[in-house]
Design a protein around this motif. Sequence first.
Motif, PDB file in Angstrom:
ATOM      1  N   ALA A  81     -12.407   2.326 -13.110  1.00  0.00           N
ATOM      2  CA  ALA A  81     -10.995   2.002 -13.343  1.00  0.00           C
ATOM      3  C   ALA A  81     -10.555   2.452 -14.731  1.00  0.00           C
ATOM      4  O   ALA A  81      -9.458   3.002 -14.890  1.00  0.00           O
ATOM      5  CB  ALA A  81     -10.770   0.500 -13.174  1.00  0.00           C
ATOM      6  N   LYS A 128      -6.050   5.140  -8.249  1.00  0.00           N
ATOM      7  CA  LYS A 128      -5.917   3.695  -8.454  1.00  0.00           C
ATOM      8  C   LYS A 128      -7.152   2.976  -7.935  1.00  0.00           C
ATOM      9  O   LYS A 128      -7.796   3.427  -6.982  1.00  0.00           O
ATOM     10  CB  LYS A 128      -4.695   3.133  -7.709  1.00  0.00           C
ATOM     11  CG  LYS A 128      -3.381   3.655  -8.198  1.00  0.00           C
ATOM     12  CD  LYS A 128      -3.045   3.113  -9.567  1.00  0.00           C
ATOM     13  CE  LYS A 128      -1.727   3.664 -10.047  1.00  0.00           C
ATOM     14  NZ  LYS A 128      -1.588   3.676 -11.467  1.00  0.00           N
ATOM     15  N   LYS A 163      -1.936   9.218  -3.427  1.00  0.00           N
ATOM     16  CA  LYS A 163      -2.944   8.956  -4.451  1.00  0.00           C
ATOM     17  C   LYS A 163      -4.324   8.800  -3.813  1.00  0.00           C
ATOM     18  O   LYS A 163      -4.440   8.434  -2.653  1.00  0.00           O
ATOM     19  CB  LYS A 163      -2.614   7.671  -5.209  1.00  0.00           C
ATOM     20  CG  LYS A 163      -1.312   7.698  -5.972  1.00  0.00           C
ATOM     21  CD  LYS A 163      -1.065   6.354  -6.607  1.00  0.00           C
ATOM     22  CE  LYS A 163       0.133   6.196  -7.442  1.00  0.00           C
ATOM     23  NZ  LYS A 163       1.219   7.004  -7.490  1.00  0.00           N
ATOM     24  N   GLU A 211       2.758   2.010  -2.223  1.00  0.00           N
ATOM     25  CA  GLU A 211       2.697   2.444  -3.622  1.00  0.00           C
ATOM     26  C   GLU A 211       1.532   3.412  -3.848  1.00  0.00           C
ATOM     27  O   GLU A 211       1.463   4.072  -4.884  1.00  0.00           O
ATOM     28  CB  GLU A 211       2.531   1.241  -4.564  1.00  0.00           C
ATOM     29  CG  GLU A 211       3.689   0.284  -4.534  1.00  0.00           C
ATOM     30  CD  GLU A 211       3.463  -0.934  -5.416  1.00  0.00           C
ATOM     31  OE1 GLU A 211       2.872  -0.791  -6.510  1.00  0.00           O
ATOM     32  OE2 GLU A 211       3.880  -2.038  -5.012  1.00  0.00           O
ATOM     33  N   LEU A 212       0.621   3.493  -2.895  1.00  0.00           N
ATOM     34  CA  LEU A 212      -0.565   4.330  -3.023  1.00  0.00           C
ATOM     35  C   LEU A 212      -0.423   5.680  -2.323  1.00  0.00           C
ATOM     36  O   LEU A 212      -1.343   6.491  -2.379  1.00  0.00           O
ATOM     37  CB  LEU A 212      -1.775   3.575  -2.462  1.00  0.00           C
ATOM     38  CG  LEU A 212      -2.059   2.224  -3.122  1.00  0.00           C
ATOM     39  CD1 LEU A 212      -3.102   1.455  -2.324  1.00  0.00           C
ATOM     40  CD2 LEU A 212      -2.496   2.417  -4.559  1.00  0.00           C
ATOM     41  N   PRO A 248      -2.357   9.100 -12.980  1.00  0.00           N
ATOM     42  CA  PRO A 248      -1.391   8.472 -12.069  1.00  0.00           C
ATOM     43  C   PRO A 248      -1.707   8.713 -10.589  1.00  0.00           C
ATOM     44  O   PRO A 248      -1.132   8.058  -9.726  1.00  0.00           O
ATOM     45  CB  PRO A 248      -0.058   9.115 -12.461  1.00  0.00           C
ATOM     46  CG  PRO A 248      -0.424  10.397 -13.119  1.00  0.00           C
ATOM     47  CD  PRO A 248      -1.767  10.179 -13.758  1.00  0.00           C
ATOM     48  N   ASP A 249      -2.623   9.637 -10.310  1.00  0.00           N
ATOM     49  CA  ASP A 249      -2.967   9.944  -8.925  1.00  0.00           C
ATOM     50  C   ASP A 249      -4.220   9.216  -8.448  1.00  0.00           C
ATOM     51  O   ASP A 249      -4.764   9.541  -7.393  1.00  0.00           O
ATOM     52  CB  ASP A 249      -3.158  11.451  -8.747  1.00  0.00           C
ATOM     53  CG  ASP A 249      -1.848  12.197  -8.898  1.00  0.00           C
ATOM     54  OD1 ASP A 249      -0.788  11.625  -8.568  1.00  0.00           O
ATOM     55  OD2 ASP A 249      -1.874  13.353  -9.362  1.00  0.00           O
ATOM     56  N   TYR A 305      -7.460   6.412  -3.866  1.00  0.00           N
ATOM     57  CA  TYR A 305      -7.683   5.050  -4.340  1.00  0.00           C
ATOM     58  C   TYR A 305      -8.971   4.454  -3.797  1.00  0.00           C
ATOM     59  O   TYR A 305      -9.488   4.848  -2.764  1.00  0.00           O
ATOM     60  CB  TYR A 305      -6.482   4.141  -4.071  1.00  0.00           C
ATOM     61  CG  TYR A 305      -6.052   3.965  -2.634  1.00  0.00           C
ATOM     62  CD1 TYR A 305      -6.439   2.854  -1.903  1.00  0.00           C
ATOM     63  CD2 TYR A 305      -5.202   4.892  -2.025  1.00  0.00           C
ATOM     64  CE1 TYR A 305      -6.008   2.668  -0.603  1.00  0.00           C
ATOM     65  CE2 TYR A 305      -4.759   4.708  -0.725  1.00  0.00           C
ATOM     66  CZ  TYR A 305      -5.174   3.599  -0.022  1.00  0.00           C
ATOM     67  OH  TYR A 305      -4.748   3.409   1.266  1.00  0.00           O
ATOM     68  N   GLY A 332      -8.205   5.406 -14.900  1.00  0.00           N
ATOM     69  CA  GLY A 332      -6.999   4.584 -14.892  1.00  0.00           C
ATOM     70  C   GLY A 332      -5.766   5.258 -15.440  1.00  0.00           C
ATOM     71  O   GLY A 332      -4.642   4.939 -15.041  1.00  0.00           O
ATOM     72  N   SER A 350       0.824  -1.210   0.000  1.00  0.00           N
ATOM     73  CA  SER A 350       0.000   0.000   0.000  1.00  0.00           C
ATOM     74  C   SER A 350       0.857   1.259   0.000  1.00  0.00           C
ATOM     75  O   SER A 350       0.345   2.346  -0.283  1.00  0.00           O
ATOM     76  CB  SER A 350      -0.956   0.010   1.191  1.00  0.00           C
ATOM     77  OG  SER A 350      -0.238   0.029   2.404  1.00  0.00           O
ATOM     78  N   TYR A 407      -7.619  -4.059 -13.115  1.00  0.00           N
ATOM     79  CA  TYR A 407      -6.819  -3.323 -12.141  1.00  0.00           C
ATOM     80  C   TYR A 407      -6.128  -4.339 -11.255  1.00  0.00           C
ATOM     81  O   TYR A 407      -6.348  -5.547 -11.376  1.00  0.00           O
ATOM     82  CB  TYR A 407      -7.685  -2.361 -11.317  1.00  0.00           C
ATOM     83  CG  TYR A 407      -9.024  -2.933 -10.883  1.00  0.00           C
ATOM     84  CD1 TYR A 407      -9.131  -3.743  -9.763  1.00  0.00           C
ATOM     85  CD2 TYR A 407     -10.175  -2.669 -11.630  1.00  0.00           C
ATOM     86  CE1 TYR A 407     -10.351  -4.273  -9.390  1.00  0.00           C
ATOM     87  CE2 TYR A 407     -11.399  -3.192 -11.255  1.00  0.00           C
ATOM     88  CZ  TYR A 407     -11.483  -4.001 -10.134  1.00  0.00           C
ATOM     89  OH  TYR A 407     -12.690  -4.538  -9.761  1.00  0.00           O
ATOM     90  N   ILE A 457      -8.021  -0.817  -6.476  1.00  0.00           N
ATOM     91  CA  ILE A 457      -7.409  -2.043  -5.962  1.00  0.00           C
ATOM     92  C   ILE A 457      -8.527  -3.011  -5.614  1.00  0.00           C
ATOM     93  O   ILE A 457      -9.409  -2.678  -4.817  1.00  0.00           O
ATOM     94  CB  ILE A 457      -6.567  -1.776  -4.686  1.00  0.00           C
ATOM     95  CG1 ILE A 457      -5.535  -0.675  -4.919  1.00  0.00           C
ATOM     96  CG2 ILE A 457      -5.925  -3.057  -4.170  1.00  0.00           C
ATOM     97  CD1 ILE A 457      -4.483  -0.990  -5.943  1.00  0.00           C
TER      98      ILE A 457
END
Length: 158
Positions: free
Chosen positions: A84, A94, A59, A55-56, A91-92, A61, A88, A53, A118, A96
């Motif tokens: 998505a 996501k 952002k 990676e988020l 980049p900001d 999400y 998608g 997480s 996704y 999941i």
Amino acid sequence: MTWRILVIAAVLGITGMFYLGLGRNPREIPSPLVGKEAPVFTAQTIAGETFSSTELQGKVYLVTFWATWCTTCKADEPLINDIARTFGADPDFKVIGIVTQDSRDAAAKYLRKGTRPYVNLFDEKGHLGIDFGVYGVPETYLVDREGHIVEKIAGPIN
């Protein structure tokens, strides 16, 4: 005489509880995490890769808990797929997916059909569901840039 008062009090109490309950949304399951930081986690994707997480961070999400056997999840799938696909490229943002209460093989077979475009994680022992406070599937959480859960939806998104 005392038993009559007790019976009347019980009837009034039960009637009051029903009356209060009628004004509530039966699909609304409150979450103590709304307004608080989303759980930090590391999990395996259905393909066996590691996802964190972290990676988020920074952002927005959407986390959706689902299962292959869940008909409501399947009914919800087109809208989440649209979200998505629509966002998608940003980049900001996501989406999941987290497969829970299911088998990895069933999820892998299901995803081979090209559904759910996704990242999909596998909640092997149910720890992610517990960390998020999931009651059942589907449940979806929206997390802001600061990592706070701002919304929880139990059941289908509509």
